[in-house]
Design an enzyme around this catalytic site. Structure first.
Site, short mmCIF file in Angstrom:
data_model
loop_
_atom_site.label_atom_id
_atom_site.label_comp_id
_atom_site.label_asym_id
_atom_site.label_seq_id
_atom_site.Cartn_x
_atom_site.Cartn_y
_atom_site.Cartn_z
N CYS A 75 -6.78 6.26 17.40
CA CYS A 75 -8.08 5.67 17.07
C CYS A 75 -9.14 6.72 16.76
CB CYS A 75 -8.54 4.78 18.21
SG CYS A 75 -8.61 5.63 19.81
N GLU A 115 -12.19 -1.20 22.45
CA GLU A 115 -12.07 0.15 21.88
C GLU A 115 -11.25 0.02 20.62
OE1 GLU A 115 -10.10 3.15 20.87
OE2 GLU A 115 -9.46 3.57 22.93
#
Length: 458
Positions: free
Chosen positions: A224, A189
């Site tokens: 993120c 990720e």
């Protein structure tokens, strides 16, 4: 020293494998007990977690609230037995803080022994996890390893059944290369430059609030899924900028560096990286709002740029901080080509009332996830997979997707001894071939012949 560390890690891994092989993690009762332990930890240690996050990031309490961890645990506990059940399929005639804890919930629910390596970039949070987790879960099967590059390298030298990594693409490549040596599957990720396309027909005030919350309300841009840049039309950009200015002043006051609701930059390295992006001679004169910074506090105010060069550093790398460029185009559809000229993002955002534009955006843009008329909140939905695509990552988690990320679907087919199809066995003949061809084409007569054992005696 490195050799001793490696030997120690090998022993730890061997011990974990021993516990797993003995069946210590497989029972539903064990899995549920560990999940309830994490749930208790989230409830009892919430104040400690908030203090650690504040020590690392000056993260406001409201942003630190760990309800998502609690809801993930409750969701896993509610569905655990259902997830664990073997899945039956139709018979045919043919023959893998929130970022640390959430993946662990899925790994435990799937019955794994787990090693957690928190990021050394947030030392207070890492230390707290190492202290807290053993109090609430089975320490013989779930361990926390602290340290920096050396410890991470030693961990990656071991053979694992699955590696889950969240962070940047540079380290992601190192993780993947190490995993490849043992053919270990990975979930990565990684983030990327998450675009926000803003149409001119939106509710301007709501749009500005939701962009600001997703950008500066998520660790001051250090997330993120944080919006990385905005694309809107030249004619609409001044209105959007004015709305963002009003919202930001309401959120953080006229002197945002003094606001307790704005997180600081995680460390001096990242502060200097962001400072370099701001001071680039190609973009420093493009600042239209903010720009204040305090190196002593490691704080940078929400900063908006207008029409920075597309080949500048701020548009070439993931910003991961409180800087937000606005790029203008003549027509909103021109945003599609601009986004697709970059690497695929972890999230792509669109604000519009135009259903046709929405459909076109969904079809044209490849991203890990997509959210219309908001930012970041898709992360909270346990029924949606969360993960990247291309350079923003691989694999997905959250809810059942976390359980599946750390599981392997083993196919099991059980047959009776009756119903022998003679056509499948040698010696082969034209008659047998005819029946097999008919079966593969779904011909009912050929299927009946095969079931009855034709051609007989051949």
């Amino acid at each position: 020293m490195a050799a001793a560390r490696s030997v120690g890690m090998e022993a730890e891994v061997a011990a974990l494998r021993g516990r797993f092989a003995a069946g210590g993690t497989r029972g539903a009762e064990w899995r549920a007990a560990q999940l309830r332990g994490i749930l208790r930890m989230a409830a009892e240690a919430e104040a400690e977690v908030c203090r650690a996050l504040h020590a690392d990031l000056a993260k406001p309490y409201t942003e630190s609230y760990i309800a998502l961890v609690k809801s993930s645990c409750k969701f896993a506990l509610k569905n655990l037995k259902k997830w664990m059940k073997p899945q039956k399929i139709e018979l045919a005639f043919y023959f893998i803080a929130m970022l640390s804890i959430d993946p662990i919930i899925g790994a435990i629910a799937a019955g794994n022994a787990v090693v957690l390596k928190p990021s050394e970039v947030a030392p207070a949070t890492s230390s707290l996890l190492a202290e807290l987790l053993p109090r609430y879960v089975d320490g013989s099967c779930i361990k926390v390893v602290e340290g920096g590059v050396a410890e991470t390298t030693t961990l990656l030298e071991q053979k694992w059944d699955k590696i889950f990594y969240t962070g940047n693409g540079k380290v992601g490549r190192i993780v993947m290369a190490s995993a490849a040596k043992h053919l270990t599957p990975v979930v990565l990720e990684l983030g990327g430059k998450c675009p926000v396309v803003v149409d001119s027909n939106v509710n301007l005030h709501v749009t500005a609030k939701r962009i600001a919350a997703g950008k500066w309300g998520c660790n001051n841009g250090q997330a993120c899924i944080s919006p990385d840049f905005i694309i809107t039309t030249k004619s609409f950009a001044p209105k959007l900028l004015e709305a963002l200015e009003k919202v930001l002043e309401k959120f953080y006051g006229r002197d945002p560096l003094r606001s307790s609701d704005l997180s600081r930059i995680v460390n001096s390295n990242h502060f200097n990286r962001l400072k370099k992006l701001m001071d680039d001679e190609n973009v420093s004169d493009k600042i239209v709002f903010g720009g204040q910074r305090d190196e002593h506090q490691l704080k940078i105010a929400p900063t908006i740029f207008m029409d920075v060069p597309l080949d500048s550093g701020i548009m070439k790398e993931e910003i991961f901080g409180p800087l937000l460029p606005i790029i203008t185009v003549d027509k909103i559809h021109e945003s599609f080509a601009l986004i697709n000229s970059m690497t695929k993002p972890l999230a792509a955002y669109l604000f519009t009332k135009d259903s046709k534009l929405q459909e076109q955006y969904e079809a044209a843009i490849s991203a890990g996830g997509m959210l219309v008329n908001d930012t970041a909140v898709h992360l909270t939905n346990q029924y949606l997979p969360f993960g990247g695509v291309g350079e923003s990552g691989m694999g997905a988690y959250h809810g059942r997707f976390s359980f599946e990320a750390f599981s392997h679907k083993k196919a099991v087919l059980v047959r009776r001894f009756a119903g022998e199809a003679a056509a499948r066995y040698p010696p082969y003949s034209p008659a047998k071939l005819k029946i097999l061809r008919g079966v593969l084409k779904g011909n009912l007569g050929a299927m009946i012949q095969a079931i009855l054992g034709f051609p007989r005696g051949k």
